[in-house]
Scaffold this motif. Structure first.
Motif, PDB file in Angstrom:
ATOM      1  N   ASN A 171       0.854  -1.183   0.000  1.00  0.00           N
ATOM      2  CA  ASN A 171       0.000   0.000   0.000  1.00  0.00           C
ATOM      3  C   ASN A 171       0.898   1.243   0.000  1.00  0.00           C
ATOM      4  O   ASN A 171       2.133   1.135  -0.017  1.00  0.00           O
ATOM      5  CB  ASN A 171      -0.984  -0.027   1.185  1.00  0.00           C
ATOM      6  N   ASP A 172       0.294   2.423   0.023  1.00  0.00           N
ATOM      7  CA  ASP A 172       1.074   3.665  -0.042  1.00  0.00           C
ATOM      8  C   ASP A 172       2.034   3.808   1.138  1.00  0.00           C
ATOM      9  O   ASP A 172       3.165   4.268   0.968  1.00  0.00           O
ATOM     10  CB  ASP A 172       0.139   4.879  -0.107  1.00  0.00           C
ATOM     11  N   GLU A 173       1.584   3.430   2.338  1.00  0.00           N
ATOM     12  CA  GLU A 173       2.447   3.541   3.521  1.00  0.00           C
ATOM     13  C   GLU A 173       3.659   2.613   3.408  1.00  0.00           C
ATOM     14  O   GLU A 173       4.785   3.014   3.700  1.00  0.00           O
ATOM     15  CB  GLU A 173       1.664   3.212   4.788  1.00  0.00           C
ATOM     16  N   GLN A 174       3.450   1.393   2.975  1.00  0.00           N
ATOM     17  CA  GLN A 174       4.544   0.447   2.824  1.00  0.00           C
ATOM     18  C   GLN A 174       5.535   0.913   1.754  1.00  0.00           C
ATOM     19  O   GLN A 174       6.746   0.793   1.939  1.00  0.00           O
ATOM     20  CB  GLN A 174       4.002  -0.945   2.482  1.00  0.00           C
ATOM     21  N   THR A 175       5.013   1.445   0.671  1.00  0.00           N
ATOM     22  CA  THR A 175       5.881   1.979  -0.382  1.00  0.00           C
ATOM     23  C   THR A 175       6.698   3.151   0.137  1.00  0.00           C
ATOM     24  O   THR A 175       7.902   3.253  -0.139  1.00  0.00           O
ATOM     25  CB  THR A 175       5.036   2.391  -1.610  1.00  0.00           C
ATOM     26  N   ALA A 176       6.053   4.036   0.899  1.00  0.00           N
ATOM     27  CA  ALA A 176       6.773   5.173   1.495  1.00  0.00           C
ATOM     28  C   ALA A 176       7.860   4.684   2.447  1.00  0.00           C
ATOM     29  O   ALA A 176       8.962   5.256   2.491  1.00  0.00           O
ATOM     30  CB  ALA A 176       5.796   6.092   2.224  1.00  0.00           C
ATOM     31  N   LYS A 200      10.795   3.497   0.417  1.00  0.00           N
ATOM     32  CA  LYS A 200      11.530   4.667  -0.077  1.00  0.00           C
ATOM     33  C   LYS A 200      12.334   5.325   1.045  1.00  0.00           C
ATOM     34  O   LYS A 200      13.448   5.817   0.810  1.00  0.00           O
ATOM     35  CB  LYS A 200      10.570   5.669  -0.712  1.00  0.00           C
ATOM     36  N   ASN A 220      13.249   2.204  -7.334  1.00  0.00           N
ATOM     37  CA  ASN A 220      13.220   3.463  -6.580  1.00  0.00           C
ATOM     38  C   ASN A 220      14.580   4.089  -6.288  1.00  0.00           C
ATOM     39  O   ASN A 220      14.621   5.193  -5.763  1.00  0.00           O
ATOM     40  CB  ASN A 220      12.481   3.243  -5.251  1.00  0.00           C
TER      41      ASN A 220
END
Length: 188
Positions: free
Chosen positions: A61-66, A69, A185
Motif C-alpha cells: 500500500n502507499d504507507e509500505q511503499t513510502a 523509499k 526506486n
C-alpha cells in the motif's frame, strides 16, 4: 547446513547480539555522515548473489511503499550501496511487512517495534527512535556495517547476523521483491 558451520553462525549471531546490546545506546548518538564510508568506496560493488529458495511477494500500500523509499533514502544518506538497501528492505518485509509497527499489546514479540522489529531493551533506541524509519534504518545499517563481508554473503545470513531472529532463513524469501523495489526506486 552442516553442524559446525551452523554453530559458527550462531556464535557470530550471539556476538552480534551482544555487541548490539552494548553498542545499541551508542547508535542513538551515531552520526551516519561521519560513520559512513566515502561515496567512492561505496560505489565499488560486487554482483549480488542470486535469491535463495522460494520467493514471497506482497502487494504494497502507499504507507509500505513510502517506508521502502525511506529505507532507500537512509541507505543513500549513509553512503552505502544498493545491496545494503536490498538487505534492509528484505529484513523489514520479513519483520513487519514494511509496516512501522507500534506496540502490539499481547500480540507483540517482547517489546519489538518499528520497521525492523527492534527492541528498546536490546539497546536499539527509544520507542520513539525505533519507530522513526530513518533512525531504525540507520541503526540496522550500523549493525550491517559491522558484519565482515556482508556485501558478498547470502542476504539471509547478513540480515540474521544483525537481527538474531528465531527464524534465520526467513529473510531469503523477500530478496527478489526487495531487489525489485530498490531497482525501481533507487534513482527516483
Amino acid at each position: 547446513m552442516n553442524t559446525i558451520f551452523r554453530k559458527s553462525m550462531l556464535s557470530i549471531a550471539g556476538l552480534a547480539f551482544a555487541g548490539g546490546v552494548f553498542a545499541g545506546p551508542i547508535a542513538a548518538h551515531a552520526n551516519p555522515a561521519v560513520d559512513a564510508k566515502p561515496a567512492t568506496a561505496a560505489a565499488v560493488q560486487t554482483a549480488a548473489p542470486k535469491p535463495q529458495g522460494d520467493q514471497s511477494h506482497i502487494t504494497l500500500n502507499d504507507e509500505q511503499t513510502a517506508n521502502a523509499k525511506a529505507i532507500i533514502a537512509a541507505t543513500k544518506k549513509a553512503g552505502l550501496p544498493e545491496r545494503a538497501a536490498v538487505i534492509s528492505i528484505a529484513t523489514s518485509l520479513q519483520e513487519s511487512k514494511l509496516e512501522n509497527l507500534g506496540h502490539l499489546g499481547d500480540a507483540n514479540d517482547h517489546d519489538s517495534l518499528g520497521l525492523f522489529q527492534q527492541r528498546p531493551t536490546s539497546g536499539w533506541g527509544t520507542p520513539e527512535q525505533i519507530t522513526n524509519p530513518e533512525y531504525s534504518t540507520t541503526a540496522f545499517l550500523k549493525g550491517l556495517r559491522q558484519v565482515d563481508g556482508w556485501q558478498d554473503m547470502p542476504l539471509t545470513d547478513a540480515a540474521q547476523t544483525v537481527q538474531v531472529s528465531a527464524y534465520p532463513d526467513a529473510y531469503a524469501q523477500w530478496e527478489q521483491q526487495a531487489t525489485d523495489l530498490v531497482a525501481h526506486n533507487w534513482n527516483s
